[in-house]
Design a protein around this motif. Structure first.
Motif, PDB file in Angstrom:
ATOM      1  N   GLU A   1      35.091-123.488 -62.541  1.00  0.00           N
ATOM      2  CA  GLU A   1      36.116-124.409 -63.043  1.00  0.00           C
ATOM      3  C   GLU A   1      35.931-125.803 -62.459  1.00  0.00           C
ATOM      4  O   GLU A   1      35.478-125.966 -61.333  1.00  0.00           O
ATOM      5  N   GLU A   2      36.319-126.780 -63.249  1.00  0.00           N
ATOM      6  CA  GLU A   2      36.118-128.183 -62.873  1.00  0.00           C
ATOM      7  C   GLU A   2      36.775-128.538 -61.548  1.00  0.00           C
ATOM      8  O   GLU A   2      36.278-129.352 -60.788  1.00  0.00           O
ATOM      9  N   ASN A   3      37.896-127.911 -61.223  1.00  0.00           N
ATOM     10  CA  ASN A   3      38.598-128.262 -59.982  1.00  0.00           C
ATOM     11  C   ASN A   3      38.029-127.524 -58.770  1.00  0.00           C
ATOM     12  O   ASN A   3      38.605-127.586 -57.697  1.00  0.00           O
ATOM     13  N   ASN A   4      36.893-126.843 -58.907  1.00  0.00           N
ATOM     14  CA  ASN A   4      36.300-126.114 -57.787  1.00  0.00           C
ATOM     15  C   ASN A   4      35.036-126.775 -57.245  1.00  0.00           C
ATOM     16  O   ASN A   4      34.123-126.087 -56.794  1.00  0.00           O
ATOM     17  N   GLU A   5      34.988-128.088 -57.273  1.00  0.00           N
ATOM     18  CA  GLU A   5      33.825-128.796 -56.733  1.00  0.00           C
ATOM     19  C   GLU A   5      33.650-128.505 -55.251  1.00  0.00           C
ATOM     20  O   GLU A   5      32.529-128.378 -54.758  1.00  0.00           O
ATOM     21  N   ASP A   6      34.747-128.367 -54.509  1.00  0.00           N
ATOM     22  CA  ASP A   6      34.659-128.047 -53.078  1.00  0.00           C
ATOM     23  C   ASP A   6      34.005-126.688 -52.852  1.00  0.00           C
ATOM     24  O   ASP A   6      33.226-126.512 -51.916  1.00  0.00           O
ATOM     25  N   LEU A   7      34.321-125.722 -53.710  1.00  0.00           N
ATOM     26  CA  LEU A   7      33.707-124.403 -53.607  1.00  0.00           C
ATOM     27  C   LEU A   7      32.202-124.517 -53.840  1.00  0.00           C
ATOM     28  O   LEU A   7      31.401-123.954 -53.085  1.00  0.00           O
ATOM     29  N   PHE A   8      31.799-125.234 -54.861  1.00  0.00           N
ATOM     30  CA  PHE A   8      30.379-125.418 -55.148  1.00  0.00           C
ATOM     31  C   PHE A   8      29.676-126.104 -53.974  1.00  0.00           C
ATOM     32  O   PHE A   8      28.574-125.723 -53.586  1.00  0.00           O
ATOM     33  N   ASP A   9      30.319-127.104 -53.376  1.00  0.00           N
ATOM     34  CA  ASP A   9      29.767-127.803 -52.222  1.00  0.00           C
ATOM     35  C   ASP A   9      29.507-126.823 -51.082  1.00  0.00           C
ATOM     36  O   ASP A   9      28.420-126.805 -50.499  1.00  0.00           O
ATOM     37  N   LYS A  10      30.478-125.978 -50.761  1.00  0.00           N
ATOM     38  CA  LYS A  10      30.322-125.006 -49.667  1.00  0.00           C
ATOM     39  C   LYS A  10      29.244-123.979 -49.980  1.00  0.00           C
ATOM     40  O   LYS A  10      28.448-123.623 -49.110  1.00  0.00           O
ATOM     41  N   VAL A  11      29.201-123.497 -51.213  1.00  0.00           N
ATOM     42  CA  VAL A  11      28.206-122.501 -51.585  1.00  0.00           C
ATOM     43  C   VAL A  11      26.802-123.097 -51.478  1.00  0.00           C
ATOM     44  O   VAL A  11      25.877-122.447 -50.993  1.00  0.00           O
ATOM     45  N   CYS A  12      26.634-124.352 -51.903  1.00  0.00           N
ATOM     46  CA  CYS A  12      25.324-125.011 -51.770  1.00  0.00           C
ATOM     47  C   CYS A  12      24.926-125.146 -50.306  1.00  0.00           C
ATOM     48  O   CYS A  12      23.761-124.926 -49.958  1.00  0.00           O
ATOM     49  N   LYS A  13      25.875-125.504 -49.478  1.00  0.00           N
ATOM     50  CA  LYS A  13      25.562-125.745 -48.074  1.00  0.00           C
ATOM     51  C   LYS A  13      25.151-124.479 -47.342  1.00  0.00           C
ATOM     52  O   LYS A  13      24.369-124.548 -46.404  1.00  0.00           O
ATOM     53  N   TYR A  14      25.654-123.349 -47.742  1.00  0.00           N
ATOM     54  CA  TYR A  14      25.306-122.112 -47.045  1.00  0.00           C
ATOM     55  C   TYR A  14      24.350-121.242 -47.863  1.00  0.00           C
ATOM     56  O   TYR A  14      23.243-120.957 -47.426  1.00  0.00           O
ATOM     57  N   ASN A  15      24.738-120.851 -49.053  1.00  0.00           N
ATOM     58  CA  ASN A  15      23.874-119.977 -49.860  1.00  0.00           C
ATOM     59  C   ASN A  15      22.617-120.712 -50.315  1.00  0.00           C
ATOM     60  O   ASN A  15      21.535-120.125 -50.346  1.00  0.00           O
ATOM     61  N   GLY A  16      22.755-121.977 -50.691  1.00  0.00           N
ATOM     62  CA  GLY A  16      21.588-122.751 -51.111  1.00  0.00           C
ATOM     63  C   GLY A  16      20.587-122.893 -49.973  1.00  0.00           C
ATOM     64  O   GLY A  16      19.394-122.627 -50.145  1.00  0.00           O
TER      65      GLY A  16
ATOM     66  N   MET B   1      20.343-121.024 -47.306  1.00  0.00           N
ATOM     67  CA  MET B   1      19.818-119.717 -46.926  1.00  0.00           C
ATOM     68  C   MET B   1      18.719-119.275 -47.892  1.00  0.00           C
ATOM     69  O   MET B   1      17.691-118.741 -47.473  1.00  0.00           O
ATOM     70  N   ASN B   2      18.905-119.501 -49.185  1.00  0.00           N
ATOM     71  CA  ASN B   2      17.864-119.166 -50.159  1.00  0.00           C
ATOM     72  C   ASN B   2      16.587-119.958 -49.886  1.00  0.00           C
ATOM     73  O   ASN B   2      15.482-119.402 -49.932  1.00  0.00           O
ATOM     74  N   LEU B   3      16.726-121.236 -49.592  1.00  0.00           N
ATOM     75  CA  LEU B   3      15.544-122.054 -49.295  1.00  0.00           C
ATOM     76  C   LEU B   3      14.883-121.621 -47.989  1.00  0.00           C
ATOM     77  O   LEU B   3      13.650-121.614 -47.877  1.00  0.00           O
TER      78      LEU B   3
ATOM     79  N   ILE C   1       9.821-117.139 -38.924  1.00  0.00           N
ATOM     80  CA  ILE C   1      11.064-117.822 -38.571  1.00  0.00           C
ATOM     81  C   ILE C   1      12.092-116.738 -38.261  1.00  0.00           C
ATOM     82  O   ILE C   1      12.258-115.794 -39.039  1.00  0.00           O
ATOM     83  N   PRO C   2      12.790-116.857 -37.145  1.00  0.00           N
ATOM     84  CA  PRO C   2      13.802-115.838 -36.833  1.00  0.00           C
ATOM     85  C   PRO C   2      14.968-115.903 -37.821  1.00  0.00           C
ATOM     86  O   PRO C   2      15.179-116.915 -38.501  1.00  0.00           O
ATOM     87  N   MET C   3      15.704-114.822 -37.908  1.00  0.00           N
ATOM     88  CA  MET C   3      16.901-114.802 -38.738  1.00  0.00           C
ATOM     89  C   MET C   3      17.889-115.817 -38.161  1.00  0.00           C
ATOM     90  O   MET C   3      17.999-115.961 -36.941  1.00  0.00           O
ATOM     91  N   VAL C   4      18.582-116.515 -39.031  1.00  0.00           N
ATOM     92  CA  VAL C   4      19.496-117.574 -38.622  1.00  0.00           C
ATOM     93  C   VAL C   4      20.865-117.298 -39.240  1.00  0.00           C
ATOM     94  O   VAL C   4      20.950-116.959 -40.420  1.00  0.00           O
TER      95      VAL C   4
END
Length: 145
Positions: free
Chosen positions: A92-107, A109-111, A133-136
């Motif tokens: 949803e459009e009002n969930n930009e903060d959620l997307f920001d947090k998911v990118c910062k952690y899940n994004g 971690m994937n990289l 690289i050790p687990m982080v």
């Protein structure tokens, strides 16, 4: 009696990696005696602007991985890999903060998983003991950006 494994069908995530590429890779490896090397890991992150198009948020995420390896105070490895991923999510459009947090952690971690595999494979192909690289735990790190 052997316990039966629990089975489940995971649901698809609203968050996905569109693509990634290695922007930079530098490997300096000196001949080391034995396999014990003391590694220091440093990560750097950079986050692109969040954009919204066709009902999806998107952004680029860059992860720099710097590894220094020493044996008895002598530097034997210096590795730097910079990887860029592009991510998007249908939320949803009002969930930009959620997307920001998911990118910062899940994004990130994937990289990091991709960078870990790239570094281990590349160092093994260079004829040295694979650098792992050790687990982080990124949830214990404050990620700014």
């Amino acid at each position: 009696m052997i316990k039966q494994p629990e089975r489940f069908s995971p649901s698809k995530s609203f968050f996905r990696m569109v693509n990634y590429f290695i922007e930079e890779a530098r490997f300096w490896l000196k001949d080391a005696k034995g396999n014990f090397i003391d590694y220091q890991l440093e990560l750097e992150s950079e986050f692109g602007e969040i954009t919204r198009q066709n009902g999806s948020f998107s952004r680029s995420v860059i992860l720099g991985v710097h590894i220094e390896g020493k044996q008895k105070d002598v530097q034997v490895h210096n590795i730097y890999v910079k990887i860029k991923g592009n991510f998007e999510a249908n939320i949803e459009e009002n969930n930009e903060d959620l997307f920001d947090k998911v990118c910062k952690y899940n994004g990130l971690m994937n990289l990091l998983i991709i960078a870990r595999s790239f570094i281990a494979t590349t160092t093994a192909q260079m004829g040295v003991h694979p650098v792992l690289i050790p687990m982080v735990n990124l949830t214990k790190v404050e990620i700014k950006g």
